[in-house]
Design a protein around this motif. Sequence first.
Motif, mmCIF file in Angstrom:
data_model
loop_
_atom_site.group_PDB
_atom_site.id
_atom_site.type_symbol
_atom_site.label_atom_id
_atom_site.label_comp_id
_atom_site.label_asym_id
_atom_site.label_seq_id
_atom_site.Cartn_x
_atom_site.Cartn_y
_atom_site.Cartn_z
ATOM 1 N N ILE A 189 0.908 -1.445 0.641
ATOM 2 C CA ILE A 189 0.066 -0.144 -0.047
ATOM 3 C C ILE A 189 0.579 1.505 -0.005
ATOM 4 O O ILE A 189 2.145 2.017 1.045
ATOM 5 N N GLU A 190 0.381 2.415 -0.775
ATOM 6 C CA GLU A 190 1.266 3.600 -0.656
ATOM 7 C C GLU A 190 0.397 4.467 -0.626
ATOM 8 O O GLU A 190 -1.379 4.078 -1.300
ATOM 9 N N ILE A 191 0.524 5.471 0.022
ATOM 10 C CA ILE A 191 -0.428 6.857 0.245
ATOM 11 C C ILE A 191 0.079 8.157 -0.751
ATOM 12 O O ILE A 191 1.418 7.893 0.032
ATOM 13 N N PRO A 192 -0.723 9.827 -0.941
ATOM 14 C CA PRO A 192 0.053 10.219 -0.661
ATOM 15 C C PRO A 192 1.142 10.572 0.125
ATOM 16 O O PRO A 192 0.977 11.157 1.019
ATOM 17 N N LYS A 200 -0.373 15.750 0.716
ATOM 18 C CA LYS A 200 -2.027 15.499 0.811
ATOM 19 C C LYS A 200 -2.258 16.989 1.615
ATOM 20 O O LYS A 200 -3.979 17.791 1.634
ATOM 21 N N GLN A 201 -2.202 17.529 2.488
ATOM 22 C CA GLN A 201 -2.292 18.654 4.006
ATOM 23 C C GLN A 201 -2.673 19.524 3.152
ATOM 24 O O GLN A 201 -3.139 20.593 2.963
ATOM 25 N N PHE A 244 4.912 9.938 -3.373
ATOM 26 C CA PHE A 244 3.687 8.409 -2.340
ATOM 27 C C PHE A 244 4.604 8.220 -1.497
ATOM 28 O O PHE A 244 5.960 8.599 -1.353
ATOM 29 N N LEU A 280 3.933 2.220 2.632
ATOM 30 C CA LEU A 280 3.690 1.691 4.039
ATOM 31 C C LEU A 280 4.726 1.537 4.748
ATOM 32 O O LEU A 280 4.392 0.934 5.777
#
Lengths: 487, 487
Positions: free
Chosen positions: B2-5, B10-11, B144, B147
């Motif tokens: 899993i990768e997230i921005p 993002k904020q 990105f 995780l």
Amino acid sequence: MIEIPHWLDKQTDLQPNATAIELEGRVVTFNDIKEKSQRMASGLINSGVKKGDHLAILAGNRLDFVYFIHAVSYIGAVAVCLNIRLSPREIAYQLEDADVKHVYTEQEHINKASEAAHILKKQPSIIPLGTLPDSEKVMDLNQFLKLDDVFTMMYTSGTTGKPKAVMHTYGNHWFSAVSSALNLGLSTNDKWLVCLPLFHVGGFSLLMKNVVYGMPIVLLNRFDAPLVNDHIMNNNVTLVSLVTVMLQRLLKSQDELYPSTFRGALLGGGPVPEPLLQEAGQANIPVFQSYGMTETSSQIVTLSPNDAFRKLGSAGKALSPASLRVIANDGLTSPNEIGEIHVKGPMVSSGYYQHEPHAEDYLATGDLGYLDEEGFLFVVDRVKDMIISGGENVYPAEIESVLQEIKDIEEAAVTGINHEEWGEVPSAFVVVSDQSSITKEEIYNFCQKRLASYKVPRTINFVSELPRNAANKLVRRNLAQLLDEED
Amino acid sequence: MIEIPHWLDKQTDLQPNATAIELEGRVVTFNDIKEKSQRMASGLINSGVKKGDHLAILAGNRLDFVYFIHAVSYIGAVAVCLNIRLSPREIAYQLEDADVKHVYTEQEHINKASEAAHILKKQPSIIPLGTLPDSEKVMDLNQFLKLDDVFTMMYTSGTTGKPKAVMHTYGNHWFSAVSSALNLGLSTNDKWLVCLPLFHVGGFSLLMKNVVYGMPIVLLNRFDAPLVNDHIMNNNVTLVSLVTVMLQRLLKSQDELYPSTFRGALLGGGPVPEPLLQEAGQANIPVFQSYGMTETSSQIVTLSPNDAFRKLGSAGKALSPASLRVIANDGLTSPNEIGEIHVKGPMVSSGYYQHEPHAEDYLATGDLGYLDEEGFLFVVDRVKDMIISGGENVYPAEIESVLQEIKDIEEAAVTGINHEEWGEVPSAFVVVSDQSSITKEEIYNFCQKRLASYKVPRTINFVSELPRNAANKLVRRNLAQLLDEED
């Protein structure tokens, strides 16, 4: 691979006697749901159900649906959620495509389920939910949920019109719930009202928030404006998920201001018209507009009420931890340039059952849109030509393929036309053979037998030819012009 | 995987001009932090830093620390967080053990860092944070975060006394932040005050909540009771993380009731005595007691204020999505039976640098405790014999090994003794050789040169022999009895 304690066990451990679900005056605690679901799971195992089996559910919003869903997760089976409004033929297609072994259905739909099964060579068994074996002895049930395991399948259809089963993992649902909490916040006072069907992802996602947050939900088996208003005014409901037509009706049936404890309405199904937003604002309803689809496990882009007027028509920004980009000519678009919307994130399904998984990192949604200078998304065409009728997605190609089964019809095309109550309704344009004497009524009756009522074309138009582009591809957006010419 | 921005991107996308950090009257937005961190990252890359490099930070709670941490994540390097209170020798050990390439330090600690580096054969470079190259051009930075990638290393020490670097992935920190939100809720009005050091996981985790939630934090470079009270009373702080001694001081320096908007104090470092809980209740401070360690990326078990009195002395229940069990004789214990506490969850570190990863599914914490009939955890011995002095973990074995370097000392043992201000302080028991004329002062001076001041034994006791069990193993908990006999 990440695994988490079974979410219902966890909530039962944290707050066994807290209210989990209110339904028709009944109050059910997390412990109640766990007990019932585990007994049902044990019963299913005793009746031969195994880990990995595909089990369909054909039921409305009722507690048995909830128990069934959790029972499936305790077994490690897969729940295929069927739309109760589908025709037997449509259901049969999904049962076969999804390799369904058993169909669990409420009494009301048992005939439809049986009819569907009889169409198939390899018939799944039909089991009334009320007669489900209930076992005292709790067998060896899942204590953990692996985020990568497939949990549910729900049907959707691309532009091809052939329905495809979107596979959701536990992780897709978990991350979707958490993303929503990171966006909307989460209070111990929250209580979410569910009046969308649980067999669609919009309603189902609230069942997930129920156990991921440990938040009580009020479950209605259908939308009823005065009842929803009553729950908001007198039963401390803080959030509600709606489609636009429902918001309209809520406002119509209510004169008083909504209480300040009401945090707002999460709206799916296309942008909200300004007059409706104004009216909602005056009534003290914060409106969260959103964009999402079955593949994204519910909303993935949301517009906060603060930006509702400043960014009229926008769906907002991608939730944390999701990403969004708009692609045209294989590259990122400039601000305000229209392209295809691509999304990515741990709530995005990795693919359809019986199809290759998405090859790309991002899911190409098939929807057109653009980002403005501040990065707000504007959706231009929601799934190219898809029709949204009273919150239900209607796919023209699916209706067209039914029409084309009629011998006298040479060509058929369907598009959405505006409708005061339902937003849009499908309208059919058909080219019939020269010798034909078929009537509109005969076509209509044929459709009624084969399609859910909301998919049956409201108007049928005889035309001499369909609008096509240079590559001879149908251009559905030009169909409406034929209507004008006809008038 | 899993990768997230990137959470700071993002904020900044969601709320560029929202306040991210308040520090000494300065207000810094998410956009400010992103700009500074990306420039720092670009500068570091220009100076030769590469993805995967181990970069140590030796600094207190200041904005440079924050920029550095995010810069590291933009590069994909690993941040080794050093305790500024360590001695040069202790720092040297960690620099060598963690394969640190460069040490970034604030002016105040530059001599200590240089001293530490000089002890080592392979010396890392020492770079003052103020002189960090700042590049205009933003290079190719991570958009990105995967995780599963290691992000930080923080030192802890088991019963062996040899410090070990706990590796935290982005996922460990992300899940820890989300777990806390699922437990405490999350409001758009939340503002969390940080007075714990950022180089420890308790403070660091608030830096993560800052970007995972998009929540403003107030950053103090040290605990100051009147200042903390002022922020709660007049600056809309809704949450604060404390150790017990800090709560005592807050209450001492404040007569007025705390505002109802103050959601509470999250407390680490052992159970809170009843009189203090009473006092906090009277002052209107909800207290969330918790249990956690570096390996769990901050609290993993929390007791809600509702249960504080009913479950006096308990640390609460495992956060969603974490699990907890107590093991004795290789099996699960019955209610109220003491055993070793085991924990599991996506916030639990998978292991220590330079050590084999945990073999088991659950992490054996080394702590003893029990679960009562309702499943509430009671911790009996916090890391067997570990001493908690003013919120700092002090490991007896580490001090003992220093004592044993003294020629005249034949045997040494250290335990914690109660102390009004610090909770506990280390006390040493030594057996000296027959001919020795060594004084307590000489021993004390030796320790002072080798250990952080909070680890230096407050009392030194000459004894004829140490308490040992049948297997000839030291029984530290019996040391206190020697003290009584001596009196």
